[in-house]
Write a protein that holds these residues in place. Structure first.
Motif, short mmCIF file in Angstrom:
data_model
loop_
_atom_site.label_atom_id
_atom_site.label_comp_id
_atom_site.label_asym_id
_atom_site.label_seq_id
_atom_site.Cartn_x
_atom_site.Cartn_y
_atom_site.Cartn_z
N ASN A 95 3.56 -6.82 1.58
CA ASN A 95 4.01 -6.96 2.97
C ASN A 95 5.08 -8.02 3.13
N PHE A 114 9.28 -3.33 3.58
CA PHE A 114 8.13 -4.15 3.23
C PHE A 114 7.63 -3.70 1.86
N MET A 136 8.99 -9.05 3.51
CA MET A 136 10.04 -8.37 4.26
C MET A 136 11.42 -8.55 3.61
N ASN A 188 5.26 -1.88 8.51
CA ASN A 188 4.72 -2.61 7.38
C ASN A 188 3.53 -1.86 6.81
#
Length: 364
Positions: A121, A117, A123, A76
């Motif tokens: 951030n 990501f 997903m 990430n």
């Protein structure tokens, strides 16, 4: 006569590489890799995680079992390592390489092929049936084919579907600094898929139709994405494109075209040049790329030509057959850089190599 031609074509594909088909043991076959400040992480074809210390190049962790079977690696924006599994679970890597379960699939378990990501951030997963946004709990698979994009396409558009609306699981994928996810599956002479997705606004983008036979995506500090392309099919061919942030594609190099400068002169190699995976070196502001003639690096001129081209080294590698096609695959599958500017390259059958500017070694 037709069968004689097919046999001759197959023979040409075998002899055009000095490398042979893979006979390496499975533990040498890694499917993906990534690195952070200290370590190199890789998954083998059994789904096991291996970790090396980048300072000593010694193996410091090796997963012994196959539960979970890992299928995806990602970091990430805080450089935390995540692993996806064949059952759709996602784990966060902790101290001493223990894995903390952080996501369970809400529906039927399906393999995770890639994890991304975006700049927030948030997903995303690549699954069998599309690109999944975790925050929205939504699957995106209505990608439109606007050109010749491989003979295998899986439609998710209903019973009366448009055959040009499809999604194929990519073998190469990348997210750029503009939160665009680039995905491709190369199938030799049958072309490739070219799926692009805006992970900031969550929308499917049009294909960049100039691209084909895609081997890798990489990005410079200005947001230009470089696409390396290569194929072996009754000879070898390679191209390099620069795609601007506005998605304008400019061809930098074509191994069949004498109008393109290479190594300071106009040349066409006898069988072309099969170009494989590449990576942008931010420190040197140069593009490194694998080829059927070894590894090269080059700067990009203001006229969008390769300049200051240098051949670096030529590792002896084992090639594999192209899936459902005549030729051989490019033996180098991924290229990356450590923070101290060493080149990492993942091969199809010979493990992972490290080049320090003078010599290369293959990791144990």
């Amino acid at each position: 006569m037709k069968y004689l031609y097919i046999a001759f074509s197959l023979l040409c594909s075998f002899v055009s590489y000095s490398q042979s088909e893979s006979t390496e043991p499975s533990e040498k076959i890694y499917t993906t890799m990534l690195n952070d400040d200290s370590n190199l992480y890789a998954l083998n074809d059994k789904g096991q995680l291996t970790v090396w210390d980048l300072k000593t190049l010694k193996k410091i962790y090796k997963q012994n079992d196959t539960l979970p079977k890992y299928t995806a690696l990602a970091k990430n924006k805080n450089d935390v390592v995540y692993l996806g599994s064949s059952k759709g679970f996602v784990y966060r890597l902790k101290h001493y390489y223990s894995a903390e379960l952080i996501y369970r699939p809400k529906k039927t378990a399906t393999e995770i092929y890639f994890i991304f990501f975006n700049s927030k951030n948030e997903m995303y997963f690549v699954l069998n049936d599309g690109l999944y946004c975790v925050k929205e709990d939504k699957l995106y698979n209505q990608f439109k084919n606007t050109g010749f994009s491989a003979m295998q396409r899986v439609s998710f558009n209903g019973a009366n579907s448009d055959p040009d609306i499809y999604f194929d699981v990519p073998t190469v994928a990348f997210i750029d600094s503009n939160d665009r996810i680039w995905m491709s599956d190369c199938m030799g002479e049958f072309g490739c898929t070219r799926n692009t997705f805006d992970a900031n606004n969550n929308k499917i983008l049009d294909e960049v139709t100039e691209l084909n036979y895609i081997q890798s995506f990489t990005e410079d500090t200005l947001g230009n994405v470089y696409v390396t392309e290569g194929i072996e099919h009754r000879g070898r061919h390679g191209e390099i494109y620069k795609v601007s942030p506005s998605l304008k594609a400019i061809k930098l190099y074509d191994s069949y075209d004498s109008d393109f400068d290479f190594e300071g002169e106009k040349i066409v190699l006898e069988n072309g040049l099969f170009i494989g995976a590449g990576a942008w070196n931010k420190a040197e502001k140069k593009l490194y790329f694998a080829s059927s003639d070894g590894f090269y690096r080059a700067a990009i001129s203001t006229k969008n030509k390769l300049i200051d081209v240098e051949k670096l080294f030529s590792p002896v590698l084992t090639a594999k057959r192209e899936n459902l096609a005549i030729g051989m695959q490019m033996p180098v599958k991924q290229v990356a850089f450590t923070n101290d500017n060493r080149l990492l390259f993942l091969t199809a059958a010979n493990g992972i190599g490290v080049y320090n500017g003078e010599e290369y070694i293959m990791l144990e």
